[in-house]
Structures are given as structure tokens and as C-alpha cells.
Motif scaffolding. Structure first.
Motif, short mmCIF file in Angstrom:
data_model
loop_
_atom_site.label_atom_id
_atom_site.label_comp_id
_atom_site.label_asym_id
_atom_site.label_seq_id
_atom_site.Cartn_x
_atom_site.Cartn_y
_atom_site.Cartn_z
N PRO A 1 9.77 -10.18 -6.16
CA PRO A 1 10.52 -9.37 -7.13
C PRO A 1 10.03 -9.64 -8.55
N GLY A 2 10.23 -8.70 -9.43
CA GLY A 2 9.92 -8.93 -10.85
C GLY A 2 8.48 -8.69 -11.22
N VAL A 3 7.64 -8.29 -10.25
CA VAL A 3 6.23 -8.05 -10.57
C VAL A 3 6.02 -6.60 -11.02
N ILE B 1 13.61 -4.80 -2.65
CA ILE B 1 12.30 -5.44 -2.73
C ILE B 1 11.57 -5.28 -1.40
N ALA B 2 10.38 -4.69 -1.43
CA ALA B 2 9.60 -4.52 -0.20
C ALA B 2 9.36 -5.88 0.44
N LEU C 1 13.96 5.53 -6.48
CA LEU C 1 14.65 4.28 -6.83
C LEU C 1 13.64 3.13 -7.00
N SER C 2 12.64 3.08 -6.11
CA SER C 2 11.63 2.02 -6.21
C SER C 2 10.91 2.06 -7.55
N ALA D 1 0.86 -1.19 0.00
CA ALA D 1 0.00 0.00 0.00
C ALA D 1 0.89 1.23 0.00
N LEU D 2 0.54 2.22 -0.81
CA LEU D 2 1.36 3.43 -0.87
C LEU D 2 0.71 4.58 -0.11
#
Ligand code: HEC
Ligand code: HEC
Length: 270
Positions: A243-245, A237-238, A228-229, A213-214
Motif C-alpha cells: 500500500p502507499g506506492v 490493495i491488490a 476506485l483503484s 500488470a494491467l
């Protein structure tokens, strides 16, 4: 139909989009294009299918998830009608559809009616879908747009196109300008919409659990971290997420101004 569909499908796409745009463009100069309704005589099944193809990767944001990354079934390479028939027979199917067209419609407006095995929300044992209902905010496709996508999905595999042409014309804004790069977004909200962030992130009043959630990101991260994100998602990676999504090509696609507007807006989310 099978061979014809396969060989013609994608190569015709661009020409058809062009035809569509040409057909749909308002004939009267100086009119605001967005609300313009057009002569339905100009809308053919070919141009309707082309609209569906454009919506699939454009406004519909389907390709953010439905791609080769493995996060969702890769609809562009599989036979979608075949999968629909199979899933209608599945004992886990709990929807109301009785044919392929209804199944595809239901998949888009009520994604939880059948969750493709191993693609469910984490921890839900395939009982909940991570896919947002595409007729609701933020994607908000109209019935006409949803049916255009169904027509495209049926056509691209050489299956029968059972969708009927709409009796009301789709708005011109649904089709992208042929051959030109999309216009830079004017506001942060437009930029978020343009890049489909809300398909994966809960923010600005809509929900999705594909990514973190942002909503409160401004109190957790600095402008540098957020930047960077977005531009290099693989850098950090949160926790708890795969990763990769998140698409890795925002850095190439965004203008400097769009990136700056998005970062400023995220910093305000506290
Ligand atoms: C945020 C990611 C995401 C977006 C955006 C998304 N989907 Fe999905 N979709 C999924 C996932 C994951 C599944 C598999 C789980 C399920 O069955 O619900 C799925 C399933 C489907 C299915 C069912 C496939 C089958 O074999 O039964 C269809 C059809 C579909 N999506 C179409 C679309 C279309 C069309 C769009 C764009 C208008 C779209 N999706 C946007 C993630 C997404
Ligand atoms: C297809 C899904 C998807 C889309 C579209 C997407 N993201 Fe992400 N995003 C993720 C996932 C999954 C993560 C967590 C994994 C990671 O850190 O890469 C993430 C991580 C983030 C993070 C780090 C959050 C944290 O808590 O560390 C930010 C910031 C972010 N995304 C912003 C954006 C913005 C802005 C957009 C639109 C321009 C966007 N994302 C589009 C899936 C997506």
C-alpha cells in the motif's frame, strides 16, 4: 559552490524554467513548436539545469518513485553525488562507471548495474532493480534529457556540475509551459503517458513490476473497481503489493474526461 547551490537551487528553479521556455520558444509565429530546433547560443548551464529539474518531476516521472514514500531512495533530499561515490566503492557494484556523472548515467539506463540495498525487486535479494531504464519506452528520455537531469542532480546538492552543454538543442516539448497547468490529454494513451502509469504497471506493450500488470484487467474488474483503484488506491490493495506506492492524488489531478478515457481503455485490456 556548496552554500550557493543549496540556497539558490530550488528557489531559482521556477525562474530558470521560465527563462528556458522563453529562450526556447520558437521565434517565428505559426510554426509547429514540437520539432523546432533553437539557437544554441540561448542555452546556458542554468537553463539546462532547470530543464533537468522539470524533466525530473515531469516527463521523466522520477518523482513517482523517488519521493518520501520509501519505495525508492529520496533523491531530492539526499546528496546524490555522495551516494554515487559510496556505491562506486561498494563490493556489490558491477557496472562500468568511474566517476559520479557516469554512475548517474548508468543508474538511469542500466538500473541493475547497482541495486541500492533493500530497494531491489521483491525476492531478488537486491540483484534486480524495479526501476525502468529511462531511455526506453515508456519514459524514453533522450541523451540530452538524461544529461540535463544529471546536471540538475549534481547542482541541487552543490556538487560540481561535470555535464557538458549539449551541442544540439533539446526539443521544445521537453520543457513544460511555465506557470500553467499541463494541458488535458486528448486520448487515453496520452493520459496514461501524462500520469506515468506505465512506470509501475505492465501495459500497452511495456513492462514494470512495481504494481500489478494491467494487461488483462478488463476481464477481472468492473469500471467501478478500476475507477476506485485509480482515485482511491488505499481503498483496496491488490494482493501481494505494498500500500502507499501508487500515487493517491490522481483524483485531484485528472480531469473527469481523462479518468473516463483511462477506465475505458483499461476495460478493453482483456
Ligand atoms: C518505477 C519506480 C522508479 C522510477 C520511475 C525511477 N526510479 Fe530511480 N530508482 C528506483 C529504485 C527502486 C531505485 C533503487 C534500486 C536501484 O538501485 O536500482 C532507484 C535508483 C536510482 C538511482 C541510484 C541511486 C543510488 O543511490 O545509487 C538513481 C540515480 C535514480 N534511480 C535516478 C532516477 C531518475 C533520474 C529517474 C527519472 C528519470 C528515475 N530514477 C525513475 C525506482 C524508480
Ligand atoms: C508509483 C507506482 C504507480 C503508479 C505511477 C501507478 N500505479 Fe497503479 N498501482 C501501483 C501499485 C503498487 C498497486 C497495487 C497496490 C494497490 O492496489 O494500491 C497499484 C494498483 C492499481 C490498480 C488495481 C489493480 C488490481 O489488480 O487490483 C489499478 C487499476 C491501477 N493501479 C491503475 C493505475 C493507473 C491507471 C495509473 C496511472 C494513472 C497508475 N495505476 C499509476 C503502483 C502505481
Amino acid at each position: 559552490m556548496n552554500v550557493l547551490g543549496k540556497t539558490l537551487g530550488f528557489s531559482l528553479g521556477m525562474i530558470l524554467i521560465f527563462t528556458l521556455v522563453a529562450n526556447l520558444l520558437p521565434q517565428v509565429e505559426g510554426e509547429a513548436p514540437v520539432e523546432q530546433k533553437v539557437d544554441l547560443g540561448a542555452l546556458t548551464m542554468e537553463s539546462y539545469i532547470a530543464l533537468g529539474e522539470a524533466l525530473f518531476s515531469g516527463k521523466g516521472t522520477c518523482t513517482l518513485c523517488h519521493n518520501a514514500m520509501g519505495r525508492a531512495p529520496d533523491l531530492l533530499v539526499m546528496n546524490v553525488g555522495g551516494a554515487a561515490e559510496k556505491h562506486l566503492e561498494d563490493e556489490r557494484y558491477k557496472g562500468k562507471a568511474t566517476n559520479i556523472e557516469e554512475y548517474l548515467h548508468e543508474s538511469m539506463v542500466d538500473p541493475g548495474a547497482f541495486v541500492v540495498a533493500s530497494f531491489g525487486k521483491k525476492g531478488s535479494n537486491d540483484t534486480e532493480s524495479p526501476m525502468p531504464a529511462v531511455n526506453k519506452a515508456p519514459i524514453e528520455l533522450s541523451e540530452i534529457e538524461i544529461n540535463a537531469i544529471i546536471a540538475f542532480l549534481q547542482f541541487k546538492d552543490g556538487n560540481d556540475v561535470t555535464v557538458e552543454l549539449p551541442t544540439e538543442a533539446p526539443p521544445v516539448e521537453a520543457a513544460p509551459a511555465a506557470g500553467s497547468a499541463p494541458a488535458p490529454a486528448a486520448t487515453a494513451e496520452d493520459a496514461i503517458k501524462k500520469y506515468g502509469c506505465q512506470a509501475c504497471h505492465s501495459m500497452l506493450g511495456t513492462e514494470s513490476s512495481v504494481g500489478p500488470a494491467l494487461d488483462g484487467i478488463g476481464s477481472r474488474q468492473s469500471a467501478e473497481q478500476i475507477s476506485l483503484s485509480i482515485t482511491d488506491p488505499a481503498a483496496a490493495i491488490a494482493e501481494g503489493f505494498t500500500p502507499g506506492v501508487m500515487p493517491a492524488d490522481f483524483a485531484e489531478k485528472m480531469t473527469v474526461k481523462e479518468l473516463k478515457m483511462i477506465i475505458d481503455l483499461l476495460l478493453e485490456q482483456r
